[in-house]
Design an enzyme around this catalytic site. Structure first.
Site, PDB file in Angstrom:
ATOM      1  N   ASN A  40     -15.971   3.034  15.842  1.00 52.51           N
ATOM      2  CA  ASN A  40     -15.235   1.956  15.190  1.00 52.51           C
ATOM      3  C   ASN A  40     -14.741   1.048  16.313  1.00 52.51           C
ATOM      4  OD1 ASN A  40     -13.510   0.284  13.828  1.00 52.51           O
ATOM      5  ND2 ASN A  40     -12.321   1.931  12.850  1.00 52.51           N
ATOM      6  N   ARG A  47     -18.931   1.401  12.262  1.00 48.60           N
ATOM      7  CA  ARG A  47     -18.159   0.698  11.235  1.00 48.60           C
ATOM      8  C   ARG A  47     -18.214  -0.803  11.531  1.00 48.60           C
ATOM      9  NH1 ARG A  47     -11.973  -0.658  10.672  1.00 48.60           N
ATOM     10  NH2 ARG A  47     -11.949  -1.216   8.466  1.00 48.60           N
ATOM     11  N   HIS A  97     -12.002  -2.258   3.233  1.00 49.28           N
ATOM     12  CA  HIS A  97     -11.668  -0.836   3.040  1.00 49.28           C
ATOM     13  C   HIS A  97     -12.653  -0.172   2.074  1.00 49.28           C
ATOM     14  CE1 HIS A  97      -7.062  -1.739   3.761  1.00 49.28           C
ATOM     15  NE2 HIS A  97      -7.660  -1.442   4.907  1.00 49.28           N
ATOM     16  N   LEU A 120      -3.193   2.622   0.821  1.00 55.65           N
ATOM     17  CA  LEU A 120      -1.937   2.085   1.340  1.00 55.65           C
ATOM     18  C   LEU A 120      -1.694   2.610   2.752  1.00 55.65           C
ATOM     19  CD1 LEU A 120       0.205   2.671  -1.910  1.00 55.65           C
ATOM     20  CD2 LEU A 120      -1.147   0.653  -1.298  1.00 55.65           C
ATOM     21  N   ASN A 139      -1.509   0.701   7.028  1.00 61.07           N
ATOM     22  CA  ASN A 139      -0.976  -0.540   7.585  1.00 61.07           C
ATOM     23  C   ASN A 139      -1.546  -1.711   6.797  1.00 61.07           C
ATOM     24  OD1 ASN A 139       0.755   0.245   9.729  1.00 61.07           O
ATOM     25  ND2 ASN A 139      -1.053   0.968  10.824  1.00 61.07           N
ATOM     26  N   GLY A 140      -2.880  -1.680   6.614  1.00 64.93           N
ATOM     27  CA  GLY A 140      -3.507  -2.595   5.664  1.00 64.93           C
ATOM     28  C   GLY A 140      -3.485  -1.933   4.298  1.00 64.93           C
ATOM     29  N   ARG A 152       1.050  -8.093   7.003  1.00 63.11           N
ATOM     30  CA  ARG A 152       0.388  -9.190   6.289  1.00 63.11           C
ATOM     31  C   ARG A 152       1.089  -9.469   4.972  1.00 63.11           C
ATOM     32  NH1 ARG A 152      -5.258  -6.396   6.340  1.00 63.11           N
ATOM     33  NH2 ARG A 152      -5.371  -5.923   8.555  1.00 63.11           N
ATOM     34  N   PHE A 201       6.194   2.274   7.537  1.00 62.85           N
ATOM     35  CA  PHE A 201       6.851   2.643   6.284  1.00 62.85           C
ATOM     36  C   PHE A 201       7.932   3.712   6.478  1.00 62.85           C
ATOM     37  CE2 PHE A 201       7.272   2.889   1.770  1.00 62.85           C
ATOM     38  CZ  PHE A 201       6.686   1.736   1.285  1.00 62.85           C
ATOM     39  N   VAL A 221       0.541   5.721   3.910  1.00 57.11           N
ATOM     40  CA  VAL A 221       1.677   5.628   2.988  1.00 57.11           C
ATOM     41  C   VAL A 221       1.346   6.340   1.673  1.00 57.11           C
ATOM     42  CG1 VAL A 221       3.183   4.052   1.722  1.00 57.11           C
ATOM     43  CG2 VAL A 221       2.380   3.434   4.014  1.00 57.11           C
ATOM     44  N   GLY A 222       0.168   6.072   1.142  1.00 65.36           N
ATOM     45  CA  GLY A 222      -0.222   6.650  -0.147  1.00 65.36           C
ATOM     46  C   GLY A 222      -0.245   8.164  -0.128  1.00 65.36           C
ATOM     47  N   GLU A 223      -0.683   8.742   1.002  1.00 61.73           N
ATOM     48  CA  GLU A 223      -0.809  10.199   1.085  1.00 61.73           C
ATOM     49  C   GLU A 223       0.514  10.882   1.383  1.00 61.73           C
ATOM     50  OE1 GLU A 223      -3.926  11.158   3.954  1.00 61.73           O
ATOM     51  OE2 GLU A 223      -5.172   9.562   3.109  1.00 61.73           O
ATOM     52  N   ASN A 224       1.438  10.148   2.017  1.00 64.21           N
ATOM     53  CA  ASN A 224       2.617  10.821   2.581  1.00 64.21           C
ATOM     54  C   ASN A 224       3.960  10.397   2.027  1.00 64.21           C
ATOM     55  OD1 ASN A 224       1.253  12.406   4.694  1.00 64.21           O
ATOM     56  ND2 ASN A 224       0.675  10.388   5.458  1.00 64.21           N
ATOM     57  N   GLU A 274     -12.571   8.149   6.396  1.00 67.86           N
ATOM     58  CA  GLU A 274     -13.593   7.126   6.584  1.00 67.86           C
ATOM     59  C   GLU A 274     -14.660   7.560   7.593  1.00 67.86           C
ATOM     60  OE1 GLU A 274     -10.104   4.346   6.712  1.00 67.86           O
ATOM     61  OE2 GLU A 274     -11.658   2.869   6.300  1.00 67.86           O
TER      62      GLU A 274
HETATM   63  P1  ADP Z   1      -4.162   2.271   9.187  1.00 65.19           P
HETATM   64  O1  ADP Z   1      -4.250   1.229   8.116  1.00 65.19           O
HETATM   65  O2  ADP Z   1      -3.797   1.711  10.519  1.00 65.19           O
HETATM   66  O3  ADP Z   1      -5.288   3.272   9.202  1.00 65.19           O
HETATM   67  P2  ADP Z   1      -2.551   4.504   8.221  1.00 65.19           P
HETATM   68  O4  ADP Z   1      -3.410   4.839   7.075  1.00 65.19           O
HETATM   69  O5  ADP Z   1      -2.455   5.462   9.353  1.00 65.19           O
HETATM   70  O6  ADP Z   1      -2.855   3.049   8.779  1.00 65.19           O
HETATM   71  O7  ADP Z   1      -1.084   4.251   7.646  1.00 65.19           O
HETATM   72  C1  ADP Z   1      -0.020   3.855   8.440  1.00 65.19           C
HETATM   73  C2  ADP Z   1       1.236   3.837   7.584  1.00 65.19           C
HETATM   74  O8  ADP Z   1       1.395   5.125   6.999  1.00 65.19           O
HETATM   75  C3  ADP Z   1       2.512   3.527   8.339  1.00 65.19           C
HETATM   76  O9  ADP Z   1       3.296   2.607   7.601  1.00 65.19           O
HETATM   77  C4  ADP Z   1       3.212   4.873   8.397  1.00 65.19           C
HETATM   78  O10 ADP Z   1       4.603   4.741   8.368  1.00 65.19           O
HETATM   79  C5  ADP Z   1       2.732   5.553   7.150  1.00 65.19           C
HETATM   80  N1  ADP Z   1       2.801   7.010   7.317  1.00 65.19           N
HETATM   81  C6  ADP Z   1       2.025   7.753   8.115  1.00 65.19           C
HETATM   82  N2  ADP Z   1       2.406   9.057   8.086  1.00 65.19           N
HETATM   83  C7  ADP Z   1       3.453   9.111   7.251  1.00 65.19           C
HETATM   84  C8  ADP Z   1       4.309  10.173   6.795  1.00 65.19           C
HETATM   85  N3  ADP Z   1       4.133  11.424   7.207  1.00 65.19           N
HETATM   86  N4  ADP Z   1       5.291   9.830   5.927  1.00 65.19           N
HETATM   87  C9  ADP Z   1       5.435   8.559   5.483  1.00 65.19           C
HETATM   88  N5  ADP Z   1       4.684   7.531   5.888  1.00 65.19           N
HETATM   89  C10 ADP Z   1       3.711   7.797   6.749  1.00 65.19           C
END
Ligand code: ADP
Length: 385
Positions: free
Chosen positions: A10, A76, A164, A193, A195-196, A225, A267, A315-318, A368
């Site tokens: 990538n 990628r 994405h 969800l 950074n992007g 953004r 986040f 964000v979506g996973e965590n 990915e």
């Molecule tokens: P990218 O788009 O760069 O691949 P990621 O998918 O890694 O980004 O997501 C980054 C975002 O996910 C950040 O806003 C970060 O705060 C959030 N994040 C990552 N891990 C956690 C966690 N354990 N709890 C809450 N938010 C998280």
């Protein structure tokens, strides 16, 4: 039998992320990142030097690319333009076509081109481009077309492309597996969800809408953004503040979103501030959720019903609080998160809605690199039959 690995690259303008993995087993043999490529004072002059550094790093970790029987390299590529609808084996003509797309993705495609050129010199194996836009090449014209003059749009290839895509495709397939149903019979919404951020509507495995557009700036609120704004904002900023188009681009891509509204783009930091009673952080969270609800409502209407909503990426996973806030606002439409399931921390795909809920809500970790690695493997297999 141990299968040979695929190298996934990538390449951005100043970084090279790499992963060596076996697509059949998802075994990651090595991974890493080379940064500051081409920056002043950096020891990494260009993408060829970055690949050399990657090989040195791999060798230090005990992985010799000359002896691992490398099967292919998967690259990628962010923008595939109107014509790249599938993963594509890279030859000189394909590389020229990717270069021809640089005006559509001036920040992203030049890095990919440099990475491909350097890697083709270095590794005498098939190279395959996997495009972030490809999954959305199926968008109906009514969804992909901007309401601007037709000739202009056609001449300059101005349309909605979406990004994405590798993640949305991977997650929609994984969600179907998770719920044990045929992909072809499911209406799905995927929320990527990180950074992007982007949303997609997927009918029977085929993408029919997505929130990003000509560029990855359109749609949801993101880390830095803005996502959707009134296009008239550009004129306002120019005439009232004298901002140049470059200034406006930087403002909307790098200084807006959560960062612009609350001062932080991460986040987790946003959540800390929100918990401490920071009003700007609370409003940023609310805007983020509001925009998501807006898109989910629209996609529900477009799909004419929904089976599965999936959350993915950082964000979506965590972030259970975000998922709960979103579902709470949509309870009347059949979205019900089970608080206990929602709070489980896990790296596995899982359902977080109650059994009785009409819409299944799931958390589906994206991967990915694995999705990219599978494509060259599939192409080579189909060619050898
Ligand atoms: P990218 O788009 O760069 O691949 P990621 O998918 O890694 O980004 O997501 C980054 C975002 O996910 C950040 O806003 C970060 O705060 C959030 N994040 C990552 N891990 C956690 C966690 N354990 N709890 C809450 N938010 C998280």
């Amino acid at each position: 039998m141990s299968e040979a690995p695929v190298l996934v690259l990538n390449a951005g303008s100043s970084s090279l992320k790499y992963q060596l993995l076996v697509p059949e087993t998802a075994e990651v043999q090595a991974k890493g990142i080379v940064e500051r490529i081409g920056e002043p004072g950096s020891p990494v002059a260009d993408h060829a030097a970055a690949l050399q550094m990657m090989e040195d790093n791999l060798a230090a970790a005990g992985v010799d690319l000359d002896t691992v029987d490398l099967r292919a390299v998967g690259h990628r590529v962010v923008h595939g333009g109107p014509d790249f609808c599938d993963p594509t084996i890279i030859d000189d003509d394909v590389l020229d076509e990717i270069k021809d797309l640089i005006p559509l993705a001036p920040l992203h495609n030049p890095g990919a081109v440099s990475g491909i050129e350097a890697a083709r010199e270095e590794f005498d194996v098939p190279h395959v481009a996997i495009f972030d836009t490809a999954f959305f090449s199926t968008l109906p014209s009514a969804a992909a077309t901007y309401a601007i003059p037709r000739d202009l749009a056609q001449k300059y290839r101005i349309r909605r492309y979406g990004f994405h895509g590798t993640s949305h495709q991977f997650v929609s397939r994984a969600a179907a597996e998770l719920v044990g149903r045929d992909l072809g019979e499911l209406n799905q919404i995927v929320l990527h969800l990180g950074n992007g951020c982007s949303a997609s509507a997927v009918r029977g495995g085929v993408a029919v809408e997505t929130s990003m557009g000509l560029t990855p700036l359109q749609g949801l609120v993101m880390g830095t953004r803005s996502g959707d704004v009134d296009p008239g904002l550009h004129t306002f900023l120019h005439t009232e503040l004298g901002m140049s188009i470059g200034d406006i681009d930087t403002l909307l891509n790098k200084q807006s979103g959560l960062k612009g509204m609350a001062g932080v783009n991460d986040f987790r930091e946003l959540e800390e501030r929100r918990a401490a009673g920071d009003e700007a952080a609370q409003l940023a969270f609310d805007v983020y959720v509001h925009r998501l609800q807006h898109y989910i409502g629209a996609y529900l209407a477009l799909l004419g019903g929904l089976d599965v909503l999936s959350f993915t990426a950082g964000v979506g996973e965590n972030n259970p609080a975000l998922r709960a806030a979103l579902a709470d606002g949509l309870g009347g439409l059949g979205f019900h998160v089970d608080p206990e399931l929602n709070n489980v921390r896990s790296k596995s795909a899982r359902v977080i809605s109650a059994d009785s809920a009409p819409i299944t809500i799931a958390v589906v970790p994206t991967n990915e690199e694995l999705a990219i690695a599978r494509e060259p493997a599939a192409i080579l297999k189909s060619r050898s039959v």
